[in-house]
Design a protein around this motif. Structure first.
Motif, short mmCIF file in Angstrom:
data_model
loop_
_atom_site.label_atom_id
_atom_site.label_comp_id
_atom_site.label_asym_id
_atom_site.label_seq_id
_atom_site.Cartn_x
_atom_site.Cartn_y
_atom_site.Cartn_z
N GLN A 1 51.60 29.90 36.42
CA GLN A 1 50.44 30.22 35.78
C GLN A 1 49.97 31.37 36.47
O GLN A 1 49.26 31.41 37.03
CB GLN A 1 49.59 29.38 35.23
CG GLN A 1 48.67 30.30 33.53
CD GLN A 1 49.69 30.40 32.39
OE1 GLN A 1 51.01 29.94 32.23
NE2 GLN A 1 49.18 30.97 31.91
N MET A 2 49.86 32.94 35.54
CA MET A 2 49.03 33.65 36.72
C MET A 2 47.69 33.11 35.91
O MET A 2 46.98 33.15 35.12
CB MET A 2 49.25 35.30 35.46
CG MET A 2 49.01 36.74 36.57
SD MET A 2 48.26 36.57 37.89
CE MET A 2 50.20 37.11 38.27
N GLN A 3 46.57 33.62 37.05
CA GLN A 3 45.36 33.55 36.76
C GLN A 3 44.37 34.45 38.18
O GLN A 3 44.11 34.12 38.95
CB GLN A 3 44.93 31.78 37.12
CG GLN A 3 43.25 31.70 36.85
CD GLN A 3 43.12 32.13 35.47
OE1 GLN A 3 43.99 31.64 35.05
NE2 GLN A 3 42.21 33.19 35.26
N PRO A 4 44.45 35.56 37.52
CA PRO A 4 43.11 36.59 38.02
C PRO A 4 41.85 35.76 37.88
O PRO A 4 41.01 34.99 37.29
CB PRO A 4 43.26 37.42 36.92
CG PRO A 4 44.36 37.55 36.44
CD PRO A 4 44.28 35.67 35.86
N VAL A 5 41.20 35.63 39.27
CA VAL A 5 39.56 35.23 39.75
C VAL A 5 39.30 36.69 40.89
O VAL A 5 39.50 37.36 41.99
CB VAL A 5 39.59 34.46 40.64
CG1 VAL A 5 38.45 33.80 41.46
CG2 VAL A 5 41.20 32.43 40.18
N GLU A 6 37.80 36.45 40.10
CA GLU A 6 37.45 38.29 40.18
C GLU A 6 36.42 38.03 41.65
O GLU A 6 35.81 36.73 41.27
CB GLU A 6 36.43 38.62 39.21
CG GLU A 6 37.56 39.34 38.22
CD GLU A 6 38.21 38.68 36.96
OE1 GLU A 6 37.80 38.82 36.18
OE2 GLU A 6 37.42 37.05 36.98
N SER A 7 35.48 38.24 42.65
CA SER A 7 34.73 38.41 43.48
C SER A 7 34.36 39.21 43.40
O SER A 7 34.90 40.68 43.47
CB SER A 7 35.07 37.23 44.41
OG SER A 7 36.24 38.33 45.33
N GLY A 8 32.99 39.41 44.50
CA GLY A 8 32.54 40.42 45.00
C GLY A 8 31.26 41.20 43.65
O GLY A 8 30.51 42.06 44.66
N GLY A 9 30.89 41.23 42.69
CA GLY A 9 29.81 41.28 42.39
C GLY A 9 28.79 41.80 42.54
O GLY A 9 28.53 40.35 43.63
N GLY A 10 27.64 41.83 42.29
CA GLY A 10 26.24 41.38 42.34
C GLY A 10 25.16 43.17 42.08
O GLY A 10 24.97 43.56 41.59
N LEU A 11 24.15 42.94 43.22
CA LEU A 11 23.07 43.69 42.26
C LEU A 11 23.05 45.40 43.84
O LEU A 11 23.36 44.60 45.41
CB LEU A 11 21.75 43.38 42.68
CG LEU A 11 20.58 44.28 42.14
CD1 LEU A 11 20.55 45.46 41.14
CD2 LEU A 11 18.84 43.58 42.36
N VAL A 12 22.81 46.18 43.16
CA VAL A 12 23.21 47.52 43.86
C VAL A 12 22.38 48.22 43.60
O VAL A 12 22.31 49.16 41.78
CB VAL A 12 24.79 48.07 44.25
CG1 VAL A 12 25.16 48.67 42.54
CG2 VAL A 12 24.87 48.95 45.53
N GLN A 13 21.35 49.13 44.29
CA GLN A 13 20.79 50.51 43.97
C GLN A 13 21.91 52.00 43.21
O GLN A 13 22.94 51.46 44.01
CB GLN A 13 20.58 50.81 45.55
CG GLN A 13 18.43 50.40 45.08
CD GLN A 13 17.36 50.59 45.89
OE1 GLN A 13 17.80 51.67 47.08
NE2 GLN A 13 16.57 50.54 45.68
N ALA A 14 21.04 52.47 42.24
CA ALA A 14 22.02 53.59 41.81
C ALA A 14 22.28 54.18 43.34
O ALA A 14 21.17 54.62 44.47
CB ALA A 14 21.06 54.88 41.17
N ALA A 25 45.67 33.43 42.26
CA ALA A 25 44.99 32.26 42.63
C ALA A 25 46.76 32.06 43.19
O ALA A 25 47.23 30.82 42.06
CB ALA A 25 44.11 31.80 41.64
N GLY A 26 46.57 31.74 44.38
CA GLY A 26 47.63 30.75 44.66
C GLY A 26 48.69 31.65 44.18
O GLY A 26 50.13 30.52 44.55
N ARG A 27 48.96 32.78 44.39
CA ARG A 27 50.40 33.15 43.96
C ARG A 27 49.88 34.96 44.35
O ARG A 27 49.43 35.23 44.70
CB ARG A 27 51.24 33.18 42.38
CG ARG A 27 49.87 33.54 41.11
CD ARG A 27 51.13 33.75 40.56
NE ARG A 27 51.73 34.68 39.97
CZ ARG A 27 52.80 34.54 39.46
NH1 ARG A 27 53.20 33.42 37.96
NH2 ARG A 27 53.55 35.92 39.25
N THR A 28 51.07 36.22 43.99
CA THR A 28 51.06 37.12 44.15
C THR A 28 50.98 37.68 42.74
O THR A 28 51.28 37.07 41.71
CB THR A 28 52.07 38.07 45.12
OG1 THR A 28 53.07 37.84 44.29
CG2 THR A 28 52.36 36.90 45.93
#
Length: 126
Positions: A1-14, A25-28
């Motif tokens: 089963q395909m399951q995308p997992v995001e990372s890398g968000g946060g707070l940044v200045q303009a 998630a464990g596959r390509t």
């Protein structure tokens, strides 16, 4: 089963930069096109960028063209979104999605994507 997992968000200045990653998630992502969408408070989820499995063709929303870059690593298990020259209006939850159509480039409707991640929050301060 395909399951995308995001990372890398946060707070940044303009004017700053941020890089989001989407893992399969464990596959390509082999055979799938991968897209990034975003949803700001009170707004509809909107298309940001897409990369096809076949040929690695890319497409962008006009609002991010020239500032954001979508890419896939050589192993095919991660798709990144490099975001430069960020603006306060880029503030949103960013979602990664996989589409079983690995060929067609101009697919911008969220209804065409089959698998979704839970999202990662990006906040751009002015």
């Amino acid at each position: 089963q395909m399951q995308p997992v995001e990372s890398g968000g946060g707070l940044v200045q303009a004017g700053g930069s941020l890089r989001l990653s989407c893992a399969a998630a464990g596959r390509t992502f082999r055979g799938y096109s991968t897209g990034w969408f975003r949803q700001a408070p009170g707004k509809e989820r909107e298309f940001v960028a897409r990369i096809t499995w076949v040929a690695g063709n890319t497409a962008y929303a006009d609002s991010v063209k020239g500032r954001f870059t979508i890419s896939r690593n050589s192993a095919g298990n991660t798709v990144d979104l490099q975001m430069d020259s960020l603006k306060p209006e880029d503030t949103a939850v960013y979602y990664c999605a996989a589409d079983r159509d690995g060929v067609t480039l101009g697919v911008t409707s969220k209804d065409e994507y089959d698998y979704w991640g839970k999202g990662t929050l990006v906040t751009v301060s002015s």
